[in-house]
Design a protein around this motif. Structure first.
Motif: not given
Length: 514
Positions: A91-94, A171-177
């Motif tokens: 989880s990241y921010q600005t 497409a969708g990203f996988t394994g990054t979350n």
């Protein structure tokens, strides 16, 4: 319709061409014409004529569609994957910079425009990223998280263009979350670090004059944060530099570093070896901060990914290189940035100048006089001398073996040896005059030297008769397919319209009946 189409059309229309011409350009008396088409048999022939015209129009339109279809590029399997390569899942921010890499199954076509990657947020507006950095089969994008971003980056929309054609890969990203959370205090991986907003960083290259005509090149940077550590890689080309670090993680092989600087604007003089090398100049910036998880170590984040900076304009013609040709020795100077210790050489081409208009332009100081001389020298045949001279050194005189004529004018065309494209091209030209005597020997004097003496006649040279311009209106080579499409469509529509209008008028005028 294949190769038989022209033959088919010829056979189909052979018996009706005369009737079509007669229908369109009817000039005989009304009775004769009316009588010709009054019967059912003649009316049937008229119907056949109209049918043929419509059929020809359809064939032409079909050919246009077929030609257009052959121009379509198949990119259905062009994109192999789109991945988030940094940072790791969390989880990241600005302020965080996210790197995306688009990988193709094979190297992308050079005429394919790929400048747009849209990333999809689950809770905020989608964001478009442009200016990807290409490297063989990959295209790299970077995005700095903004305060309005929130939610998980769940999918992407990559767009490729060729002319007016647009192709998308979704497409969708996988394994990054990767999740953006504005309210979180910091990143959970790799630590609580907030990085510099790369969108505020601006860079440019400018000349930094040293002495005389010599100059170095400085990199000007704005938008940095105070008390931050930055490492800069200034490279030729788009290949990402290899980063090496100490045991604590601190970078040790950057072009230069700015450690804890108090200024937000920096001016750094670059080494001449960077400027003299061929290829576009790109800058990569890494920011280094303390690792909040592993005490005593640092973490590095690439905040600027291969930004291209424009080279400063070279010195004007006549001020890039200079050679002296004396009886005793020959010497050379290069005023563009160059590492003289690398034994660089200058290629020389020397020949006579007989074009009086160029000589007068140089004497009068016309703005484009040396450009004219440059073009003249580059195209001149059978020069008096060709050879090389080392940069920044004195060598044995070359004028002793040259067949010079006293007070004759000579061009000297100079190119800095590029070593098969290793170095950025530099060329220059100047006007010289031969001065020969028993006491002074053989010399060539540059036109700006006091020993150069103009000896042109006062009369203006007669202007040569202007040759008849060649007709350039005829295109050569294969015509673009789009032009063929347009012509075919216009012909088809034109034939149909003319046939319909003329047929209607004649029908009304002569009261043709079934």
């Amino acid at each position: 319709m294949g190769k038989s189409s022209p033959i088919f059309l010829k056979m189909l229309t052979r018996n009706y061409i005369t009737d079509i011409i007669h229908l369109v350009f009817m000039t005989k008396n009304v009775k004769e014409t009316k009588g010709k088409f009054k019967g059912g048999k003649q009316m049937k022939k008229l119907k056949n004529i109209v049918f043929i015209i419509i059929l020809i129009s359809i064939i032409l339109l079909t050919m246009a569609v077929k030609v257009k279809a052959e121009d379509v590029l198949d990119v259905s399997n062009l994109v192999e994957s789109v991945e988030i390569t940094s940072p790791t899942a969390g989880s990241y921010q600005t302020g965080q910079v996210i790197t995306f890499i688009v990988t193709f199954e094979k190297e992308a076509p050079t005429d394919l425009d790929m400048d747009e990657l849209v990333i999809k947020f689950s809770e905020s507006a989608d964001k478009t990223i442009t200016s990807g950095v290409a490297n063989g089969k990959t295209l790299t994008y970077q995005y700095t998280i903004e305060s309005t971003d929130k939610g998980q980056i769940a999918s992407y929309d990559f767009t490729a263009k060729k002319g007016v054609q647009v192709f998308s890969s979704i497409a969708g990203f996988t394994g990054t979350n990767i999740t953006v959370n504005e309210n979180q205090g910091g990143t959970t991986t790799p630590g609580e670090n907030t990085w510099t907003d790369a969108s505020k960083i601006k860079m440019s290259l400018t000349k930094a004059e040293t002495t005389g005509k010599y100059y170095d090149v400085a990199l000007n940077i704005t938008g940095l944060e105070k008390n931050r550590d930055y490492y800069f890689y200034v490279v030729n080309g788009t290949t990402k530099p290899t980063v090496t670090t100490e045991t604590n993680g601190r970078i040790n092989n950057a072009t230069f570093a700015i450690i804890g600087n108090q200024n937000t604007e920096i001016k750094k003089t670059l080494g001449r070896d960077v400027i003299e090398k061929n290829g576009d100049i790109h800058v990569w910036i890494y920011e280094t901060q303390k690792d909040t998880i592993n005490i005593g170590k640092v973490v590095n984040e690439c905040i600027v990914l291969g930004t291209k900076v424009q080279r400063p304009i070279q010195n004007k013609l006549g001020s890039r290189m200079l050679c002296y040709f004396f009886s005793g020795y020959t010497s050379s100077y290069v005023y563009e940035p160059v590492q003289e210790y690398k034994n660089r050489k200058i290629n020389l081409k020397i020949g006579t100048v007989t074009d009086q208009s160029i000589l007068r332009a140089i004497k009068n100081g016309d703005a484009d006089c040396l450009t004219k001389l440059l073009n003249y020298a580059k195209s001149a045949k059978s020069p008096t001398y060709t050879g090389t001279i080392a940069v920044g050194s004195n060598e044995k005189s070359i004028t002793g073996d040259m067949k010079l004529v006293d007070q004759q004018y000579y061009y000297v065309y100079m190119t800095l040896e590029g070593e098969n494209g290793t170095y950025y091209p530099v060329e220059d030209v100047s006007l010289y005059q031969a001065r020969i005597g028993e006491e002074i020997g053989k010399n060539l004097w540059d036109y700006l030297d006091s020993n150069f003496k103009w000896n042109l006649s006062d009369e203006e040279p007669s202007k040569p008769t202007k040759p008849v311009d060649k007709d350039n209106t005829t295109a050569t080579g294969k015509l673009p397919q789009t032009g063929i499409n347009t012509i075919v469509v216009i012909l088809a529509i034109g034939v149909a319209i003319v046939a319909a209008v003329v047929g209607a008028r004649k029908y009304k005028e002569y009261n043709i009946k079934y």
